[in-house]
Design an enzyme around this catalytic site. Structure first.
Site, PDB file in Angstrom:
ATOM      1  N   TYR A   1      -2.446   5.574  -4.284  1.00 21.25           N
ATOM      2  CA  TYR A   1      -3.120   6.738  -3.951  1.00 21.25           C
ATOM      3  C   TYR A   1      -2.729   7.913  -4.525  1.00 21.25           C
ATOM      4  O   TYR A   1      -1.353   8.171  -4.006  1.00 21.25           O
ATOM      5  CB  TYR A   1      -2.968   7.105  -2.910  1.00 21.25           C
TER       6      TYR A   1
ATOM      7  N   GLN B   1       0.859  -0.358  -4.603  1.00 22.15           N
ATOM      8  CA  GLN B   1      -0.975   0.024  -4.897  1.00 22.15           C
ATOM      9  C   GLN B   1      -0.151   1.912  -4.380  1.00 22.15           C
ATOM     10  O   GLN B   1       0.168   2.340  -3.554  1.00 22.15           O
ATOM     11  CB  GLN B   1      -1.858  -0.617  -4.049  1.00 22.15           C
TER      12      GLN B   1
ATOM     13  N   ARG C   1     -16.372   5.689   7.642  1.00 23.39           N
ATOM     14  CA  ARG C   1     -16.700   4.878   8.356  1.00 23.39           C
ATOM     15  C   ARG C   1     -17.118   4.934  10.144  1.00 23.39           C
ATOM     16  O   ARG C   1     -16.392   6.242  10.800  1.00 23.39           O
ATOM     17  CB  ARG C   1     -15.579   3.939   8.224  1.00 23.39           C
TER      18      ARG C   1
ATOM     19  N   ARG D   1     -16.619   0.089   2.122  1.00 23.41           N
ATOM     20  CA  ARG D   1     -15.371   0.469   2.857  1.00 23.41           C
ATOM     21  C   ARG D   1     -15.636   2.308   2.121  1.00 23.41           C
ATOM     22  O   ARG D   1     -14.808   3.221   2.745  1.00 23.41           O
ATOM     23  CB  ARG D   1     -13.904   0.252   3.102  1.00 23.41           C
TER      24      ARG D   1
ATOM     25  N   GLY E   1     -15.076 -10.246   0.233  1.00 24.07           N
ATOM     26  CA  GLY E   1     -15.272 -10.348   0.501  1.00 24.07           C
ATOM     27  C   GLY E   1     -15.205 -11.475   0.643  1.00 24.07           C
ATOM     28  O   GLY E   1     -15.388 -12.791   1.082  1.00 24.07           O
TER      29      GLY E   1
ATOM     30  N   GLY F   1      -8.643  -9.353   1.323  1.00 19.01           N
ATOM     31  CA  GLY F   1      -8.223  -8.098   2.053  1.00 19.01           C
ATOM     32  C   GLY F   1      -8.120  -8.718   3.489  1.00 19.01           C
ATOM     33  O   GLY F   1      -7.263  -9.939   4.202  1.00 19.01           O
ATOM     34  N   ARG F   2      -8.827  -8.017   4.460  1.00 22.85           N
ATOM     35  CA  ARG F   2      -8.947  -8.728   5.588  1.00 22.85           C
ATOM     36  C   ARG F   2      -8.497  -9.495   6.587  1.00 22.85           C
ATOM     37  O   ARG F   2      -8.372 -10.099   7.357  1.00 22.85           O
ATOM     38  CB  ARG F   2     -10.903  -8.492   6.007  1.00 22.85           C
TER      39      ARG F   2
ATOM     40  N   THR G   1      -5.281   3.433  -7.410  1.00 23.04           N
ATOM     41  CA  THR G   1      -6.743   2.800  -6.731  1.00 23.04           C
ATOM     42  C   THR G   1      -7.551   4.166  -6.429  1.00 23.04           C
ATOM     43  O   THR G   1      -7.633   4.727  -6.580  1.00 23.04           O
ATOM     44  CB  THR G   1      -6.470   2.562  -5.143  1.00 23.04           C
TER      45      THR G   1
ATOM     46  N   ASP H   1     -12.096  -8.285  -5.852  1.00 23.80           N
ATOM     47  CA  ASP H   1     -12.291  -8.409  -4.221  1.00 23.80           C
ATOM     48  C   ASP H   1     -13.044  -7.296  -3.480  1.00 23.80           C
ATOM     49  O   ASP H   1     -14.438  -7.456  -4.146  1.00 23.80           O
ATOM     50  CB  ASP H   1     -10.618  -7.688  -3.878  1.00 23.80           C
TER      51      ASP H   1
ATOM     52  N   ARG I   1     -14.030 -14.603   1.239  1.00 26.87           N
ATOM     53  CA  ARG I   1     -13.362 -15.967   2.430  1.00 26.87           C
ATOM     54  C   ARG I   1     -13.431 -16.837   2.389  1.00 26.87           C
ATOM     55  O   ARG I   1     -12.784 -17.015   3.638  1.00 26.87           O
ATOM     56  CB  ARG I   1     -14.542 -15.074   3.578  1.00 26.87           C
TER      57      ARG I   1
ATOM     58  N   HIS J   1     -13.659  -1.340  -2.346  1.00 28.66           N
ATOM     59  CA  HIS J   1     -13.365  -1.265  -1.191  1.00 28.66           C
ATOM     60  C   HIS J   1     -13.419  -2.503  -0.174  1.00 28.66           C
ATOM     61  O   HIS J   1     -13.328  -1.278   0.681  1.00 28.66           O
ATOM     62  CB  HIS J   1     -12.642   0.318  -1.381  1.00 28.66           C
TER      63      HIS J   1
ATOM     64  N   LYS K   1      -7.416  -0.149 -10.000  1.00 29.44           N
ATOM     65  CA  LYS K   1      -7.868  -0.647  -8.784  1.00 29.44           C
ATOM     66  C   LYS K   1      -9.538  -0.048  -8.182  1.00 29.44           C
ATOM     67  O   LYS K   1      -8.842   1.053  -8.039  1.00 29.44           O
ATOM     68  CB  LYS K   1      -7.536  -1.088  -7.287  1.00 29.44           C
TER      69      LYS K   1
ATOM     70  N   SER L   1       0.817  -1.418   0.134  1.00 26.70           N
ATOM     71  CA  SER L   1      -0.105   0.084   0.219  1.00 26.70           C
ATOM     72  C   SER L   1       0.841   1.307   0.257  1.00 26.70           C
ATOM     73  O   SER L   1       1.731   1.121   0.145  1.00 26.70           O
ATOM     74  CB  SER L   1      -0.864  -0.069   1.378  1.00 26.70           C
TER      75      SER L   1
END
Ligand SMILES: Cc1cc2nc3c(=O)[nH]c(=O)nc-3n(C[C@H](O)[C@H](O)[C@H](O)COP(=O)(O)O)c2cc1C
Ligand SMILES: Cc1cc2nc3c(=O)[nH]c(=O)nc-3n(C[C@H](O)[C@H](O)[C@H](O)COP(=O)(O)O)c2cc1C
Ligand SMILES: Cc1cc2nc3c(=O)[nH]c(=O)nc-3n(C[C@H](O)[C@H](O)[C@H](O)COP(=O)(O)O)c2cc1C
Ligand SMILES: Cc1cc2nc3c(=O)[nH]c(=O)nc-3n(C[C@H](O)[C@H](O)[C@H](O)COP(=O)(O)O)c2cc1C
Lengths: 349, 349, 349, 349
Positions: free
Chosen positions: D125, D123, D158, D251, D281, D302-303, D149, D279, D283, D248, D224, D106
């Protein structure tokens, strides 16, 4: 009489079985999405009943893969039935014979297949050792159909078993195989049963192998575990007499389509040529009616009968299922199964 | 005034009735999928209201099967009303007459049909003994329509009654029949009421029987319990004046389509030729509006009125229903029922 | 700053208001099916955002019915705002003016319409006495649009108010009308507010009356409470400048279609000719974005601003809504409202 | 072994992280509708498995944007990984390299990008100061792809972070940037991280800027944050080698379409010309299978990997994901990824 409906045996059995055995039976793979989808998809099927069948009672008599059956139901092949009852396969097969329905003996039965009474079909898992496959098929000569299960290249990741570190108790073995040593070795974070099948079953079995098998035997061949119409057509090509539209009760690919949702496509593709059976999620006589209205020739019932076996109620359970089915037929205005096929239905999604 | 809306009588009645009687009334068959589907399907119907009906109030006056009615509602036939109120049928029929709506007397009424006041229709269950059928029809000469219920070849398996071992108390009898002995014999794990109907009703009744009946009487004939358009057409063929699209309030085939979902198909098939009534799940004036917008000529209301009877509030309940309906009509911009038929609706599934 | 998002004011207000006033504001009619449908339908709308608007910030500037507005939002007409704040309409209108959005004064405002500051539109309920209608319209000369609400021939049956026996406290009156006596008379099992409107409002108002009104005034005419495209076309015919697609926040016909679901049909029918505003269920800036993507020119926001008023947070609430909207626009790749109209969306039902 | 499936790391991590850091990772924007939609949409995808892949094991080997990968998975760019583990990016990148999958560094990494081991993509920004953009791109020379991105003109609201007044702890910095002062300044009711990005990132970045960047570097360019097919075509036009269909992780725009639901449209538009990654979700291995069956060339995760990092289980997690994927492939009858693309699927909505 102990249960008001077939679905009740789950709670009754859970009361008497150990948590790990309960989980082994009830569980599905992964997040159990397909396990739940099997039920929700059946619940969403809505039948439009007809009226005035004009008969005193409904007659569910049927032929399944050439076998006369008192109703369009067979007992699904289920491994290791001694896990829930000392007489295991002997008792459930006896009850099936008494009820006039075929009993499918699993490759992984905990009594030798030759000992199992009544009208049996033999379910084959393709073993790594082809001589063992030949030996099993030869031993199954007394059976009236050969069911080859094709949806278990490896066992699905059943997280309940993984979390329980599930292994077979010493007195429960795969009586038809030479050894189940691995299936008894409890390892935390691992399903011993899955480890055993990984070493015993061949993931490389192919349509050519099925064709070879078909040519080697006289049995009607049933291919169990078909969901895609393209595979159903392959089954016809290798000379199968029937397919079982099945996701293995939600125990193999989690995320797979519900069996009842896959059924119309398979019926369209091959329903005119061979029998199309269905399993996964059948819990009542109305579910049988639904499967038949959607296009199946018959169904296999799995867990409910294992739960009934656990509380020694096989006769009662099969009787209840028959009552539920004949009631449902009469209430749907159908004197026989031909009328059931003409029912309208819709998916109330 | 005790209830703010018709739906509230369920809770009020549950507070005063025994559990077994409550269950007998509220329950459906099997897993109660159809019982619930009746409600969820009605809840999913969304009306697009019009504006500015341009009238001081809405007029729900209607004709139902040739009978003038103050609103497009009849009281559904319901057995054994003394179960919930000492005056049973007498009281509910009186209130119906006061409200200007037809009352349908059940074959299984707990007061003799001749005693029941007001504008009545007679509901016939086909009995095994044809002479009894003829006798009943003759006794019903004072009624203005004959409703033959065709969705009860046998009673659906209502598991609440099975679990409760439900039987009629001694003082509640089927006053129109010679005997209800069996309906009083409490047997654990069995519904005595179902056993009684199994021995009394004929599952072999057919369209030919209906035609015979039609030719034998002057009554307008209503066929109750139709869901499939093919059966609706048969009803037209035997000379019926109306059908009732009904799944018997979810008490017969569990898994059957919700009545409101079956309605459009039946209206398309026969709506130009005969009246299409509807029941199962109606709980408010907006539900009546929905049924009419979807195509019904009128509705039968069952349980809510029995619950109201249990708390001696029949007049109030029928008044509330009328208020709810006229309010809904005005809010939908409809001065009369013709305007209701022109409303747009969609199934918000 | 007290709230993280507009939706939070509901909980904050519920904490300070009496139960009966909370219920009067939050409640819907009947079983509140439409109240809930408004939200679930908006939640189901899924936007496909674009990327790289190429702007430092998004500009929500808009014209609503000829009025310049800082964002495509107006404050919905809501009766009796002194119920929640001593300054009532004065305070909310002041905040609206500060935020640059039109404030719609209700016929039932609790301060006289002449006292209300800022850029106002006047909302008219058609009163039984036509002279009162004329008088009100004359008094509204300072307003920049006239909003005629056509979905209240009678008030919907709001069961919370019925159960609470809701009546206005003495110090809250309909300041524009001669009397609100009935609205203050608490009667158990009755909504005094509904009783008052029943006696004051005329259910017989018609399109001809609207045409008469249109010809009598210079105001742009807005017809509020349209859901059926056929009525939208009638509004165009009588010379309206806009319609508000609305089910009155789920307070009138329970069972009515969600506003956002009715919107595309109305936009298709009249969107090229007049402005199509929308309300009912808007709770965030992303809801505004959705309504605009689906085809609205702007929205009215009701309850959230009343809840904010109850906790004296009108400026904050309108600021938050603007922030939510500009954020949503930028995140959807839209520098202005023209870009919002080009967004793809789907109903994820 | 600590987890039975990839999804379990969320609970494990929540047990060891502070509430505010947990929320920063798990949370989405607004009402988290899109966060939840990502999961429910993936859960609704139903695969129709094939049978008899005829292979001992499935091979997930893949090429992603020209990089050979052991499976069609890359580690999604995630800011500030020292928040959950002292070695942060170093540790997760090491594990990715060991597992043979690309790691995306990132812009906001908490270790300098030059220090991060293994096969990396960078990545970007878009910063307000173009010289910083150029400097970063130059520093990323050792990476094998450049991921720009485009869905963060500003950070989505958020609400968890807003409510927590979330700010970075002193020892976690944006190591590639000159300063992150603002990101450390805790202010109640504000997300310091959002404030920092607002001042650092440029919302005015445009397709022209991307074209300029593309012409300035040799890197394969990945865009992205694309959901609309029209934007995917623009990405092709500026010379991108791939797009990532992404919201994202729920988010950014709350109310945005689920990534898996947007995927077919993008694949139809540009799938023949460039790689389409996806991407949001993912899992489990079956989720990867679903994304590929629906049309993706590969996925970013991701997470789940950040949660695994928090409990120092990166190797285990990546191993588990690979096992889940190869299992799923074999159970779906797919020996390789080409077969996966041929699977049938449906949206069981
Ligand atoms: C405990 C258990 C063991 C099973 N063993 C086998 C087996 O040995 N061979 C086989 O083909 N299927 C086996 N199955 C799958 C069943 O044959 C059948 O496809 C599935 O149970 C049907 O779903 P139902 O249980 O929901 O009725 C087994 C299922 C269970 C629950
Ligand atoms: C307690 C009870 C008894 C009933 N008895 C009869 C009956 O004797 N004859 C008949 O045709 N239908 C009978 N029904 C069915 C009703 O006529 C009607 O179809 C059904 O109740 C409509 O659904 P609802 O209760 O949801 O309004 C009975 C229903 C209930 C609840
Ligand atoms: C407490 C309250 C009072 C209202 N009073 C009026 C009114 O006087 N005139 C009118 O046209 N609409 C009235 N409405 C309806 C609103 O103008 C608007 O249509 C509705 O509230 C929009 O839905 P929302 O509250 O979900 O935003 C009222 C709504 C509420 C909640
Ligand atoms: C804590 C966190 C930090 C993130 N930081 C970045 C980032 O710096 N750059 C970026 O392009 N995406 C970032 N993302 C988005 C991810 O790259 C990815 O799109 C998203 O997490 C995928 O959804 P999943 O977490 O459900 O797999 C971040 C996501 C999370 C959860």
């Amino acid at each position: 009489v102990r249960a008001a409906c077939l679905a009740e045996y789950e709670a009754l059995a859970t009361g008497v079985l150990s948590g790990a055995v309960s989980d082994f039976i009830s569980g599905g793979s992964g997040a159990e999405l397909t396990l739940r989808a099997n039920r929700s998809a059946l619940d969403r099927v809505r039948i439009t009943p007809r009226v005035m069948a004009g008969a005193e009672r409904a007659d569910p008599a049927s032929r399944l893969v050439g076998t006369a059956a008192a109703m369009p139901v067979a007992v699904a092949p289920m491994a290791y039935q001694r896990l829930v009852h000392p007489e295991g396969e002997l008792e459930l097969a006896r009850a099936a014979a008494a009820a006039g329905v075929p009993y499918v003996v699993s490759t992984l039965s905990s009594y030798p297949l030759e000992k199992i009474p009544g009208e049996c079909w033999f379910q084959l898992y393709w073993l790594r050792d082809r001589r063992q496959v030949e030996a099993l098929v030869d031993r199954a000569a007394g059976c009236s159909a050969l069911v080859v299960t094709v949806d278990v290249p490896v066992m699905g990741r059943r997280l309940r078993d993984v979390r329980n570190g599930f292994a077979l108790p010493d007195d429960v073995v795969a009586a038809n195989l030479e050894t189940t040593r691995e299936a008894h070795a409890a390892v935390p974070g691992l399903s011993a049963v899955a480890a055993h099948t990984a070493s015993a079953f061949s993931p490389t079995v192919s349509w050519e192998d099925l064709e070879w098998l078909k040519n080697r035997t006289e049995f009607p061949l049933v291919v169990k575990g078909i969901l895609d119409p393209r595979d159903a057509k392959r089954a016809v090509d290798v000379g199968a007499s029937a397919v079982v539209v099945s996701n293995h009760g939600g125990r193999q690919l989690d995320g797979a389509i519900a069996s009842i949702d896959a059924l119309p496509g398979v019926v369209d593709a091959v329903g005119n040529e061979i029998d199309v059976l269905m399993d996964s999620g059948i819990r009542s006589g109305t579910d049988v009616l639904k499967a038949l209205a959607v296009g199946a020739s018959g169904v296999l019932v799995g867990r409910p009968l294992l739960w009934a076996l656990a509380v020694d109620a096989c006769d009662e359970a099969l009787g209840l299922l028959r009552t539920e089915l004949t009631d449902a037929m009469l209430l749907a205005g159908c004197a026989d199964l031909a009328a059931v096929k003409e029912l309208s239905w819709r998916n109330d999604g």
